[in-house]
Design an enzyme around this catalytic site. Sequence first.
Site, mmCIF file in Angstrom:
data_model
loop_
_atom_site.group_PDB
_atom_site.id
_atom_site.type_symbol
_atom_site.label_atom_id
_atom_site.label_comp_id
_atom_site.label_asym_id
_atom_site.label_seq_id
_atom_site.Cartn_x
_atom_site.Cartn_y
_atom_site.Cartn_z
ATOM 1 N N ASP A 1 10.328 47.441 -11.936
ATOM 2 C CA ASP A 1 10.693 47.932 -13.269
ATOM 3 C C ASP A 1 11.193 49.377 -13.181
ATOM 4 O O ASP A 1 12.149 49.764 -13.860
ATOM 5 C CB ASP A 1 9.476 47.840 -14.206
ATOM 6 C CG ASP A 1 8.900 46.436 -14.217
ATOM 7 O OD1 ASP A 1 9.619 45.505 -14.585
ATOM 8 O OD2 ASP A 1 7.727 46.272 -13.833
ATOM 9 N N HIS A 27 3.379 44.820 -16.664
ATOM 10 C CA HIS A 27 4.644 44.234 -16.187
ATOM 11 C C HIS A 27 4.955 43.039 -17.099
ATOM 12 O O HIS A 27 4.719 41.879 -16.771
ATOM 13 C CB HIS A 27 4.508 43.785 -14.733
ATOM 14 C CG HIS A 27 5.741 43.084 -14.227
ATOM 15 N ND1 HIS A 27 6.950 43.712 -14.081
ATOM 16 C CD2 HIS A 27 5.946 41.794 -13.841
ATOM 17 C CE1 HIS A 27 7.847 42.844 -13.629
ATOM 18 N NE2 HIS A 27 7.258 41.677 -13.478
HETATM 19 C C1 LMR Z 1 10.706 39.950 -12.747
HETATM 20 O O1 LMR Z 1 10.379 40.992 -13.324
HETATM 21 O O2 LMR Z 1 11.839 39.772 -12.285
HETATM 22 C C2 LMR Z 1 9.724 38.822 -12.645
HETATM 23 O O3 LMR Z 1 8.428 39.296 -12.794
HETATM 24 C C3 LMR Z 1 10.068 37.797 -13.658
HETATM 25 C C4 LMR Z 1 9.161 36.607 -13.650
HETATM 26 O O4 LMR Z 1 8.617 36.283 -14.722
HETATM 27 O O5 LMR Z 1 9.006 35.976 -12.612
#
Ligand code: LMR
Length: 393
Positions: free
Chosen positions: A205, A233
């Site tokens: 992120d 997250h």
């Molecule tokens: C991401 O941020 O790309 C992953 O965590 C998305 C997910 O839900 O697998």
Amino acid sequence: MKAKLSSIIEVQAPVAVKTEEPKKKPECYGVFCLTYDLKAEEETKSWKKLINIAVSGAAGMISNHLLFKLASGEVFGPDQPIALKLLGSERSIQALEGVAMELEDSLFPLLREVSIGIDPYEVFQDAEWALLIGAKPRGPGMERAGLLDINGQIFAEQGKALNAVASRNVKVIVVGNPCNTNALICLKNAPDIPAKNFHALTRLDENRAKCQLALKAGVFYDQVSNMTIWGNHSTTQVPDFLNAKISGIPVKEVIKDTKWLEEEFTEKVQKRGGVLIQKWGRSSAASTAVSIVDAIRSLVTPTPEGDWFSSGVYTTGNPYGIAEDIVFSMPCRSKGDGDYELVKDVIFDDYLWNRIKKTEAELLAEKKCVAHLTGEGIAVCDLPGDTMLPGEM
Ligand code: LMR
């Protein structure tokens, strides 16, 4: 074959001093079946002592990118030999053998041992790093509470296994979603390992946020620093443009479009994972692996003066007034010894603080939902309806 699955398959790496006739073990692959005198290698090459790195979900897409980076030396350095301990499931054991074969064919000098198995109590033995990637994706019609429960059980078991057999100073990075709460479950089930050693991966992120700010400002992304992701997250995460800098100048002085920062930028970062799933038909893998590398390197190299990095860490004792006893992404600095300190000199305004409270509320609700897995009683699951993993749309 099945009878052997519960036992770890030991394999050792190439390019070393042969000490005796090659010992053939039924499960090993070609050159990995030879035995070597690593001590001689350490002496002649001034290598560091071998470290054990456990990886769960090792037959998955993220690991397929990550393992080759670990083995190449780009993560721990060119003088650090490693042993990879790969955890898979009964279903993935064939694929895991394929991964071991590809590692073998790559002839990485620093990769001294590879072992594969499906029992965390065997695979996590003496692990100094545990990269917990494996988790069930949310299936059609599955409630978020269901996902928390299914994955929570995996992380409760892995926490117990780490507690029983890993190094007492193992560093754990939880990647499998919902990673913050999975990390909380894991640390609660590993009471003999410092809670501070557990991380939930929010570095992806952070990287996404840096990229978006660079794009808007028209600068290369290495100019963006001091980027904090606060909280979960999930789509409540807070990319902090108040404390971030572009070329050493506060972002808000460089990007004057506050509406863009508060709305477009924030949402773009929060939902980037979901957009990627729409494009790819699966979750991000290569960029996740890169961000795991970044997260490890941030802990094993000193943080550049004045900068910091984001990681989901245990909140108890945090200086910001965020609720205690959850795993929350916050700004960290490291001396490069594997440990970190929280950054104290950050500022808050109403916008930032209100957003932080929202992601905090979500994590507190997730925590109540997994009380049965953290030893805190009966689970009560009342999750805010409008919050999702980045991958959920
Ligand atoms: C991401 O941020 O790309 C992953 O965590 C998305 C997910 O839900 O697998």
